[in-house]
Design a protein around this motif. Structure first.
Motif, mmCIF file in Angstrom:
data_model
loop_
_atom_site.group_PDB
_atom_site.id
_atom_site.type_symbol
_atom_site.label_atom_id
_atom_site.label_comp_id
_atom_site.label_asym_id
_atom_site.label_seq_id
_atom_site.Cartn_x
_atom_site.Cartn_y
_atom_site.Cartn_z
ATOM 1 N N UNK A 265 0.839 -1.190 0.000
ATOM 2 C CA UNK A 265 0.000 0.000 0.000
ATOM 3 C C UNK A 265 0.878 1.245 0.000
ATOM 4 N N UNK A 266 0.492 2.217 -0.806
ATOM 5 C CA UNK A 266 1.189 3.500 -0.867
ATOM 6 C C UNK A 266 0.390 4.573 -0.129
ATOM 7 N N UNK A 267 1.054 5.683 0.169
ATOM 8 C CA UNK A 267 0.380 6.880 0.655
ATOM 9 C C UNK A 267 -0.216 6.780 2.042
ATOM 10 N N UNK A 281 26.149 17.453 12.584
ATOM 11 C CA UNK A 281 26.841 17.897 13.790
ATOM 12 C C UNK A 281 26.321 19.191 14.360
ATOM 13 N N UNK A 282 25.119 19.596 13.936
ATOM 14 C CA UNK A 282 24.568 20.872 14.402
ATOM 15 C C UNK A 282 23.440 20.691 15.401
ATOM 16 N N UNK A 283 22.970 19.455 15.584
ATOM 17 C CA UNK A 283 21.832 19.207 16.450
ATOM 18 C C UNK A 283 20.498 19.407 15.769
ATOM 19 N N UNK A 284 20.511 19.837 14.502
ATOM 20 C CA UNK A 284 19.260 20.039 13.773
ATOM 21 C C UNK A 284 18.723 18.693 13.281
ATOM 22 N N UNK A 285 17.420 18.632 13.147
ATOM 23 C CA UNK A 285 16.784 17.397 12.717
ATOM 24 C C UNK A 285 17.160 17.054 11.280
ATOM 25 N N UNK A 286 17.092 15.758 10.950
ATOM 26 C CA UNK A 286 17.291 15.313 9.573
ATOM 27 C C UNK A 286 16.270 16.008 8.687
ATOM 28 N N UNK A 287 16.726 16.570 7.590
ATOM 29 C CA UNK A 287 15.847 17.309 6.690
ATOM 30 C C UNK A 287 15.494 16.471 5.455
ATOM 31 N N UNK A 288 14.227 16.501 5.033
ATOM 32 C CA UNK A 288 13.853 15.740 3.835
ATOM 33 C C UNK A 288 14.420 16.367 2.577
ATOM 34 N N UNK A 289 14.850 15.518 1.658
ATOM 35 C CA UNK A 289 15.258 16.005 0.342
ATOM 36 C C UNK A 289 14.026 16.488 -0.418
ATOM 37 N N UNK A 290 14.262 17.278 -1.438
ATOM 38 C CA UNK A 290 13.151 17.747 -2.261
ATOM 39 C C UNK A 290 12.402 16.551 -2.843
ATOM 40 N N UNK A 291 11.091 16.532 -2.671
ATOM 41 C CA UNK A 291 10.282 15.423 -3.153
ATOM 42 C C UNK A 291 10.011 14.364 -2.113
ATOM 43 N N UNK A 292 10.570 14.523 -0.906
ATOM 44 C CA UNK A 292 10.391 13.552 0.176
ATOM 45 C C UNK A 292 9.504 14.144 1.263
ATOM 46 N N UNK A 293 8.525 13.391 1.695
ATOM 47 C CA UNK A 293 7.687 13.741 2.839
ATOM 48 C C UNK A 293 7.820 12.622 3.852
ATOM 49 N N UNK A 294 8.482 12.887 4.975
ATOM 50 C CA UNK A 294 8.719 11.844 5.960
ATOM 51 C C UNK A 294 7.430 11.254 6.527
ATOM 52 N N UNK A 295 6.332 11.996 6.445
ATOM 53 C CA UNK A 295 5.064 11.543 7.035
ATOM 54 C C UNK A 295 4.157 10.826 6.042
ATOM 55 N N UNK A 296 4.644 10.606 4.833
ATOM 56 C CA UNK A 296 3.919 9.816 3.841
ATOM 57 C C UNK A 296 4.734 8.560 3.560
ATOM 58 N N UNK A 297 4.113 7.409 3.754
ATOM 59 C CA UNK A 297 4.840 6.139 3.698
ATOM 60 C C UNK A 297 4.334 5.302 2.522
ATOM 61 N N UNK A 298 5.268 4.974 1.636
ATOM 62 C CA UNK A 298 4.950 4.224 0.427
ATOM 63 C C UNK A 298 5.581 2.836 0.450
ATOM 64 N N UNK A 347 -6.398 1.510 2.362
ATOM 65 C CA UNK A 347 -6.919 2.291 1.250
ATOM 66 C C UNK A 347 -6.798 1.452 -0.022
ATOM 67 N N UNK A 348 -7.910 0.881 -0.458
ATOM 68 C CA UNK A 348 -7.877 -0.032 -1.593
ATOM 69 C C UNK A 348 -7.417 0.655 -2.873
ATOM 70 N N UNK A 349 -7.619 1.965 -2.959
ATOM 71 C CA UNK A 349 -7.170 2.689 -4.155
ATOM 72 C C UNK A 349 -5.647 2.674 -4.279
ATOM 73 N N UNK A 350 -4.956 2.475 -3.165
ATOM 74 C CA UNK A 350 -3.492 2.559 -3.161
ATOM 75 C C UNK A 350 -2.821 1.193 -3.042
#
Length: 385
Positions: A265-267, A281-298, A347-350
């Protein structure tokens, strides 16, 4: 249960959940009376049945015992039913009572579609793809590193060489948690999250970088030549909550084959835990690359129908197929309610499926080829130019 272990991940000390609870259904080596079923899900047609084997101190018993479902005596060593539900079966041997085995009786699926006809029966020069199994979960704070790395791989020339399946097994609160195959991480001897394995090969492990993933794919390609191709014909039955399919394997060379099918299942939307970037090394959170949404799981595996044993998901045997010949197997996926928002809704569509074949290399079985297929449609044998 899940336990915490301290693991080195990307040269850092990090805490990772490691699966350590097999379901025990195939362990016959222990002391005492152990009952094992050849399958724990059957259809409600009164014909499909689970066959039981009883072991006493690891030795198979062939007589002198009785099987019961509750107070009901079972004649022989099989159980079938026309009533849907979960039934607990146990054995009595003298004064000793075995463990209980739960048998799930589910609605009989609609008929599977016919196998696809091969439009090029003389060809055997198949395209090969690598199966990448990603072990992840919404509670894994370093897993976004792998999400970024996989995005890089899938937006490169490697996209046509791989099929990705994400096994969410880190935390059970994950709406994509793979309940029906929670022994998959133990089968692969997963030691830390995130991890990606190529072709269900425990030695083909990649870490969360594009360089490691691409190297792992290259090594998998070089490991063995393609031995067969796969054609799939699938059908989605919304009114009956089923996806049924027929997969056909065509051998490039005479070999013994196994076959498996996974439902993906996607999405799936779910909040992803994100830790500070260990490289910045800055303590900042891992940042998503362009086109990546960490909260959408495929690519999330919902069902993994390839369990040979508790420690082997290489698929079901097709026997030996002669070069140029074919063999087929039907699969049926019983779907959960159509919807979103949790493990009890899909989600059967996915939804879509992947089908893979495994072949023996030495004494071990590895995936040799894999294809993607829509939930209602078909994919023909893919021949290399």
């Amino acid at each position: 249960m899940k336990t915490l272990k301290t693991l080195a991940i990307f040269c850092l000390a990090a805490l990772a959940f490691v699966g350590c609870e097999p379901d025990g259904g195939d362990d016959t080596s222990g002391k005492g009376l152990v009952l094992v079923a050849d399958k724990t899900t059957i259809y409600d047609n009164g014909v499909d049945c689970a066959t039981f084997t009883l072991y006493y101190d690891g030795v198979t018993l062939t007589e002198g015992y009785e099987l019961y479902q509750g107070e009901n005596f079972i004649e022989g060593n099989t159980f079938a039913s026309t009533v849907q539900g979960t039934f607990e079966i146990e054995a009595v041997y003298g004064t000793v009572i075995s463990n209980k085995v739960s048998i799930n009786v589910i609605k009989t699926p609609p008929p599977a579609p016919a196998p696809l006809e091969d439009a090029n029966p003389s060809k055997t020069n198949f395209t090969r793809r690598i199966l990448l199994t990603q072990f992840t979960g919404t509670g894994c704070g370093y897993c976004p590193l792998m999400m970024n790395a996989l995005h890089q791989l899938l937006t490169s020339d490697y996209n046509d060489k791989v099929v990705v399946a994400a096994a969410h097994l880190y935390n059970e609160s994950d709406p994509a948690y793979l309940t029906e195959a929670k022994t998959l991480d133990n089968a692969m001897s997963v030691q830390g999250y995130p991890s990606v394995y190529a072709d269900l090969n425990k030695s083909a492990l990649a870490d969360a970088s594009y360089a490691s993933l691409s190297s792992t794919v290259n090594k998998a390609e070089a490991r063995v030549a393609v031995k067969g191709g796969i054609a799939v014909n699938s059908a989605y039955h919304a009114d009956e909550n089923y996806i049924v399919l027929t997969a056909t394997v065509k051998a490039k060379e005479t070999a013994e084959f196994r076959i498996g099918a996974w439902l993906l299942e996607d999405g799936i939307s779910a909040k992803q835990t994100v830790y500070p970037d260990p490289y910045a090394g800055t303590g900042e959170l891992i940042q998503p690359l362009e086109g990546v949404n960490f909260n959408t799981h495929n690519n999330c595996v919902r069902l993994a129908d390839s369990k040979y044993t508790n420690t082997n998901y290489s698929g079901y045997t097709l026997g030996t197929i002669e070069a140029g010949k074919t063999a087929s197997r039907e699969f049926a996926f019983k779907l959960k309610t159509n919807g979103t928002g949790g493990k009890n809704y899909w989600n059967h569509d996915n939804l879509r499926v992947i089908v893979f074949i495994s072949t023996q290399e030495g004494n071990v079985w590895y995936v040799n080829n894999v294809v993607k297929c829509p939930k209602h449609g078909s994919v023909d044998f893919e021949y290399a130019e």
